[in-house]
Design a protein around this motif. Structure first.
Motif, PDB file in Angstrom:
ATOM      1  N   VAL A  58      31.461  36.320  86.882  1.00 28.61           N
ATOM      2  CA  VAL A  58      31.426  37.752  87.228  1.00 28.61           C
ATOM      3  C   VAL A  58      30.243  38.436  86.551  1.00 28.61           C
ATOM      4  CG1 VAL A  58      32.648  39.951  87.025  1.00 28.61           C
ATOM      5  CG2 VAL A  58      33.906  37.891  87.647  1.00 28.61           C
ATOM      6  N   SER A  59      30.032  38.137  85.275  1.00 27.18           N
ATOM      7  CA  SER A  59      28.914  38.747  84.545  1.00 27.18           C
ATOM      8  C   SER A  59      27.569  38.310  85.112  1.00 27.18           C
ATOM      9  CB  SER A  59      28.986  38.387  83.059  1.00 27.18           C
ATOM     10  OG  SER A  59      30.068  39.042  82.448  1.00 27.18           O
ATOM     11  N   GLU A 168      28.392  47.323  91.959  1.00 25.25           N
ATOM     12  CA  GLU A 168      29.073  47.047  90.683  1.00 25.25           C
ATOM     13  C   GLU A 168      28.142  46.266  89.773  1.00 25.25           C
ATOM     14  OE1 GLU A 168      32.702  44.233  89.341  1.00 25.25           O
ATOM     15  OE2 GLU A 168      33.251  45.762  90.813  1.00 25.25           O
ATOM     16  N   VAL A 169      27.903  46.806  88.584  1.00 23.27           N
ATOM     17  CA  VAL A 169      26.985  46.170  87.635  1.00 23.27           C
ATOM     18  C   VAL A 169      27.638  45.892  86.285  1.00 23.27           C
ATOM     19  CG1 VAL A 169      24.890  47.070  88.703  1.00 23.27           C
ATOM     20  CG2 VAL A 169      26.079  48.429  86.977  1.00 23.27           C
ATOM     21  N   GLY A 170      28.945  46.098  86.201  1.00 25.16           N
ATOM     22  CA  GLY A 170      29.669  45.868  84.959  1.00 25.16           C
ATOM     23  C   GLY A 170      31.144  46.122  85.184  1.00 25.16           C
ATOM     24  N   GLN A 235      18.870  52.782  83.990  1.00 26.45           N
ATOM     25  CA  GLN A 235      20.307  52.490  84.036  1.00 26.45           C
ATOM     26  C   GLN A 235      20.554  51.048  84.467  1.00 26.45           C
ATOM     27  OE1 GLN A 235      21.556  55.622  86.761  1.00 26.45           O
ATOM     28  NE2 GLN A 235      22.511  56.764  85.091  1.00 26.45           N
ATOM     29  N   PHE A 236      19.835  50.605  85.477  1.00 24.79           N
ATOM     30  CA  PHE A 236      20.043  49.236  85.956  1.00 24.79           C
ATOM     31  C   PHE A 236      19.477  48.204  84.992  1.00 24.79           C
ATOM     32  CE2 PHE A 236      21.023  51.286  89.978  1.00 24.79           C
ATOM     33  CZ  PHE A 236      22.039  50.472  90.464  1.00 24.79           C
ATOM     34  N   SER A 242      23.114  44.238  79.483  1.00 26.80           N
ATOM     35  CA  SER A 242      24.500  44.159  79.011  1.00 26.80           C
ATOM     36  C   SER A 242      25.224  42.996  79.676  1.00 26.80           C
ATOM     37  CB  SER A 242      25.238  45.468  79.313  1.00 26.80           C
ATOM     38  OG  SER A 242      24.686  46.543  78.577  1.00 26.80           O
ATOM     39  N   ALA A 243      24.996  42.812  80.979  1.00 27.48           N
ATOM     40  CA  ALA A 243      25.646  41.718  81.705  1.00 27.48           C
ATOM     41  C   ALA A 243      25.181  40.365  81.177  1.00 27.48           C
ATOM     42  CB  ALA A 243      25.343  41.838  83.197  1.00 27.48           C
TER      43      ALA A 243
END
Length: 295
Positions: A58-59, A168-170, A235-236, A242-243
């Motif tokens: 998922v990450s 969805e990015v997180g 932001q991205f 973070s991912a």
């Protein structure tokens, strides 16, 4: 109770076989570098491995999505910068055209330059990603969003929509992945068109007044959306980082449960070999004793 030679023989044979199995298992662990290759090796660890693998998948998808949008936003940002440059050139030409001493040939040359700037603006307004999707069309990514009207007056028509593409990015984190800039681009085109019209009619007062005002307003609007593009890009980029950090942590958790400790495994192999040699020696001794019984 006295243990018979045959019983000793059977016991030692079983021990040798068990030691061979243990050596084979440890040898396979050394070859693969894994201490858990199937659920039966360690059911509790296997559950954890499967859980963290699913979380890592998922990450990884979150990172991939964010990086894909980053690429598109960079294209969009570059297109908006090119439009901004076209408007700056338009302002420069409008100031040149506001000169009452300019002859018709000079005005025609400036009109030609403005038409080229409009063409550049239109090309950037219809920018596409590597897959051929239009970046400024809302949900209608397969539809060319901007076209000049077929009939006079020349205006820029928008054929996209105003829908935001959320991705969805997180964990529970959705971000808009596209920009809605139709009004900004249409107004920029209109500003250049107004300058063209006034140049063609030698309206120097209108050029230095209305046209320049429209151009300045268009420049401010383009700068605003360029700033929005920069914020979205940050932001991205933050989401992608973070991912990737989450994915790396999940990979560590998987490794802690799945990977064999090389030094520890080598020690185990040495112990297994020692046990195997000892069982062979004992088996050989019993075999010799049993042969003496027949002498």
């Amino acid at each position: 109770m006295r243990i018979s030679t045959s019983q000793k023989y059977n016991d030692l044979s079983a021990r040798i076989q068990a030691n061979e199995v243990a050596m084979a298992r440890i040898s396979a662990r050394l070859a693969s570098g894994k201490k858990v290759e199937k659920p039966s090796d360690d059911p509790f660890a296997a559950v954890g491995i499967l859980t963290f693998r699913a979380a890592k998948t998922v990450s990884d998808q979150h990172a991939s999505t964010a990086n894909s949008v980053i690429g598109k936003l960079k294209l969009a940002e570059n297109a908006l910068s090119e439009i901004h440059e076209s408007l700056k050139q338009t302002r420069k030409i409008a100031l040149q055209g506001a000169n009452d001493s300019l002859d018709p040939a000079g005005r025609d040359a400036l009109v030609k330059e403005l038409r080229q700037l409009q063409t550049s603006l239109l090309r950037n307004a219809n920018v596409q990603d590597a897959n051929g999707n239009y970046l400024f069309a809302g949900f209608k990514t397969s539809t060319k969003p901007f076209e000049v009207s077929a009939n006079p007056p020349r205006i820029l028509e928008y054929h996209g929509d105003s829908n935001k593409q959320l991705v969805e990015v997180g964990p529970a984190t959705m971000l808009p992945a596209n920009m809605i800039v139709d009004k900004t681009i249409i107004n920029a085109f209109a500003a250049i068109e107004d300058a063209v019209t006034r140049l063609e009619s030698a309206d120097t007062a209108g050029l230095s007044g209305i046209s320049l005002l429209m151009i300045e307003d268009a420049l401010k609007a383009i700068n605003t959306v360029r700033g929005e593009a920069g914020v979205m890009l940050n932001q991205f980029q933050s989401s992608a980082e973070s991912a990737i950090r989450r994915s790396d942590e999940f990979l560590k958790q998987i490794s802690d449960r799945e990977d064999a400790d090389l030094a520890e495994t080598i020690v185990e192999m040495q112990k297994a070999q020692t046990a195997y040699q000892a069982s062979l020696a004992a088996f050989t001794a019993v075999t010799r004793m049993s042969l003496l019984d027949y002498l």
